[in-house]
Design a protein around this motif. Structure first.
Motif, PDB file in Angstrom:
ATOM      1  N   LEU A  29      -4.755   2.601  -6.420  1.00 48.15           N
ATOM      2  CA  LEU A  29      -4.600   2.629  -4.956  1.00 48.15           C
ATOM      3  C   LEU A  29      -5.756   1.922  -4.256  1.00 48.15           C
ATOM      4  O   LEU A  29      -5.555   1.128  -3.323  1.00 48.15           O
ATOM      5  CB  LEU A  29      -4.538   4.084  -4.474  1.00 48.15           C
ATOM      6  N   ALA A  30      -6.964   2.205  -4.730  1.00 49.66           N
ATOM      7  CA  ALA A  30      -8.144   1.573  -4.126  1.00 49.66           C
ATOM      8  C   ALA A  30      -8.061   0.053  -4.264  1.00 49.66           C
ATOM      9  O   ALA A  30      -8.363  -0.692  -3.319  1.00 49.66           O
ATOM     10  CB  ALA A  30      -9.411   2.094  -4.785  1.00 49.66           C
ATOM     11  N   CYS A  32       2.453   6.418  -6.947  1.00 45.04           N
ATOM     12  CA  CYS A  32       1.420   7.331  -7.453  1.00 45.04           C
ATOM     13  C   CYS A  32       1.813   8.788  -7.210  1.00 45.04           C
ATOM     14  O   CYS A  32       1.614   9.650  -8.078  1.00 45.04           O
ATOM     15  CB  CYS A  32       0.062   7.050  -6.792  1.00 45.04           C
ATOM     16  N   VAL A  44      -5.516  -1.353  -1.813  1.00 46.24           N
ATOM     17  CA  VAL A  44      -6.001  -1.340  -0.424  1.00 46.24           C
ATOM     18  C   VAL A  44      -7.059  -2.430  -0.205  1.00 46.24           C
ATOM     19  O   VAL A  44      -7.026  -3.156   0.792  1.00 46.24           O
ATOM     20  CB  VAL A  44      -6.591   0.052  -0.070  1.00 46.24           C
ATOM     21  N   LEU A  45      -7.965  -2.555  -1.175  1.00 42.30           N
ATOM     22  CA  LEU A  45      -9.143  -3.401  -0.925  1.00 42.30           C
ATOM     23  C   LEU A  45      -8.949  -4.876  -1.305  1.00 42.30           C
ATOM     24  O   LEU A  45      -9.619  -5.747  -0.733  1.00 42.30           O
ATOM     25  CB  LEU A  45     -10.359  -2.846  -1.688  1.00 42.30           C
ATOM     26  N   ALA A  67       1.324   4.014  -3.019  1.00 43.63           N
ATOM     27  CA  ALA A  67       1.040   5.433  -2.792  1.00 43.63           C
ATOM     28  C   ALA A  67       2.235   6.296  -3.189  1.00 43.63           C
ATOM     29  O   ALA A  67       2.071   7.357  -3.803  1.00 43.63           O
ATOM     30  CB  ALA A  67       0.694   5.665  -1.331  1.00 43.63           C
ATOM     31  N   VAL A  91       0.847  -1.206   0.000  1.00 48.81           N
ATOM     32  CA  VAL A  91       0.000   0.000   0.000  1.00 48.81           C
ATOM     33  C   VAL A  91       0.879   1.251   0.000  1.00 48.81           C
ATOM     34  O   VAL A  91       0.659   2.184  -0.792  1.00 48.81           O
ATOM     35  CB  VAL A  91      -0.957   0.018   1.228  1.00 48.81           C
TER      36      VAL A  91
END
Lengths: 346, 155
Positions: free
Chosen positions: B42-43, B18, B46-47, B15, B11
């Motif tokens: 990113l989403a 990005c 994370v998910l 980030a 993660v």
């Protein structure tokens, strides 16, 4: 008066050597043995002794927390100076600042999260030993239905909370920190909502479980207590129907068993409360010291005008807050259950 | 906890990547598109692991706790019953010995209880005159409701 009550208790204890030897609280775990009060006779004095011992041992952690805070403050100060330049230097400063601050804070945070996890596990394990003792003592006192209901409720909620903490909430704290660090690195608020959601989820889980648990314990206490009170009354009616001499002997024996079981239950319960607090207090204060230091650091860093890093430090202190809430919730659950057992029948 | 370490690293790395990519671009419509793509990326980072988490054992609570609770409270009940029986037996024997002493008898007494912990029989041993024996039998029968046929004398 106190001495007389104590002497009567001892006499009753001596009158029932078998059970006295068998219903005792489990010994305090090694991690809490250092701060466990020697004098358990007075609850207030014992509590003060416990608190004093724990506070004396917290000083090295305060120093450690101060060092970490100074490191973070120095990093933020450097980044603030770099941010006074414009263009890509500013972006690079954001990125470097986030990385350095995270690196400075993550080391101690990681060890504290591990400490929190160990404390939760240890409390849970001690609770598993204390629960049967309190259940047996309460059943011996006539609270058969209540004790079984309290045991089942506490064991189930403890297991649910323990599993949630180890499988979901602690990883969520790491995720929260990762999102906070990423957010600071991006220099924008892209991931802020997600981090806020995680914070809300962890707090909500803990609050909900504790609310449901206390409600369950309250209702169980009233409903089962009534059943046990009726059963005790029925026993008294049976005794009164027997011839006077035998009735007197039965009544004396019942009274002696009830009083001595109550005495043992109180002794085991108070020892159990001290043991739970002894295991809990030191890690709680350690995490609490870091939490307060990080709050202070965030407040100081706010004056340098570096918002993203100030928010990052604030997020680390929030993570410590969540950790405090987790350990506190497990401890509170054990204390509530022990107090419910101590409250007795009816 | 290795997966967790990997997760946090991925993660954070995503980030940072990005952040670097968006900072390299100047303000334009391309930058907006890249920001959108970075957001989706990113989403997903994370998910994705959360959707793969296994919570099956959270639901497996816990019929055994009820059984454990029953066992623990039964232990307490048994202890109380045994202790109470012990006290009743000793007090009943002490009562009989007290009455025997009033009759100048030196006896040993062993009282048995029924399942309701009521004294039902007694074994007495020691020397006693027929008068004293009858008198004590009467006392035991009247005061303790132990019938004469349940009073066993030896010696």
């Amino acid at each position: 008066m106190k001495k007389a009550v104590f002497a009567i208790g001892i006499i009753f204890l001596l009158a029932m050597p078998v059970s006295a030897a068998q219903i005792t609280a489990p010994t305090v775990p090694e991690s809490g043995a250092e701060v466990m009060p020697e004098n358990n006779d007075s609850f207030g004095l014992g509590l003060m002794e416990l608190l004093r011992s724990a506070l004396i041992r917290i000083q090295p952690d305060l120093r450690e927390a101060s060092k970490v805070s100074l490191g973070a403050t120095a990093a933020v100060m450097m980044v603030s100076i770099l941010q006074s330049f414009s263009g890509s230097v500013k972006h690079a400063a954001d990125l470097t600042g986030a990385t350095v601050t995270t690196a400075v804070l993550l080391l101690s945070t990681n060890s504290l999260i591990r400490l929190g996890f160990e404390t939760v596990t240890e409390l849970s394990e001690y609770g598993k030993l204390l629960l049967p003792v309190m259940t047996a003592a309460m059943a011996a006192q006539g609270g058969v239905t209540t004790s079984a209901a309290l045991y089942t409720g506490t064991a189930v909620f403890d297991a649910v909370l323990g599993s949630l903490i180890s499988k979901l909430l602690l990883p969520m704290v790491y995720l929260f920190l990762a999102l906070a660090a990423a957010n600071a690195a991006l220099g924008e608020q892209t991931l802020r909502k997600m981090a806020d959601f995680i914070k809300w989820l962890v707090s909500w889980c803990l609050k909900t479980i504790l609310t449901v648990y206390t409600t369950y314990m309250g209702i169980t206490g009233v409903v089962s207590g009534t059943t046990d009170a009726v059963a005790l009354k029925a026993t008294k009616v049976t005794i009164s129907s027997v011839v006077p001499v035998v009735g007197g002997i039965l009544s004396d024996a019942s009274e002696a068993v009830l009083v001595s079981a109550g005495f043992m239950k109180n002794t085991a319960g108070i020892y159990g409360i001290f043991a739970v607090l002894a295991v809990f207090l030191q890690p709680f204060l350690r995490i609490g010291a870091h939490y307060l230091m990080l709050k202070l650091t965030a407040a100081v860093c706010g004056t340098f005008g570096c918002k993203s890093l100030t928010d990052l430090i604030g997020d680390f202190s929030t993570a410590m807050g969540l950790l405090l809430a987790m350990t506190g919730a497990v401890c509170l659950m054990l204390l509530i259950s022990t107090v419910c057992f101590l409250k007795g029948v009816g | 906890m290795e997966w967790l370490r990997q997760y946090v690293i991925s993660v954070t790395t995503a980030a940072i990547v990005c952040g670097i990519v968006t900072s390299l671009l100047k303000s334009s419509s391309v930058k907006e598109v890249v920001k959108l793509i970075c957001g989706v990326f990113l989403a997903y980072t994370v998910l994705a692991p959360i959707t793969g988490m296994d919570f099956s054992d959270l639901a497996a609570f816990y019929p055994s706790y009820s059984q454990d609770a029953g066992e623990a409270s039964a232990l307490g009940e048994d202890l109380a019953r045994e202790t109470k029986a012990d006290i009743i037996k000793r007090e009943t024997e002490a009562y009989i010995l007290d009455k025997a002493k009033e009759l100048k008898l030196e006896l040993t007494v062993d009282v048995s209880l029924d399942e309701n912990q009521i004294p039902v029989s007694v074994r007495l041993s020691g020397e006693a005159s027929p008068y004293a024996r009858t008198k004590l039998q009467q006392i035991i029968a009247n005061d303790l409701e132990i019938a004469k046929e349940n009073q066993q004398w030896t010696g």
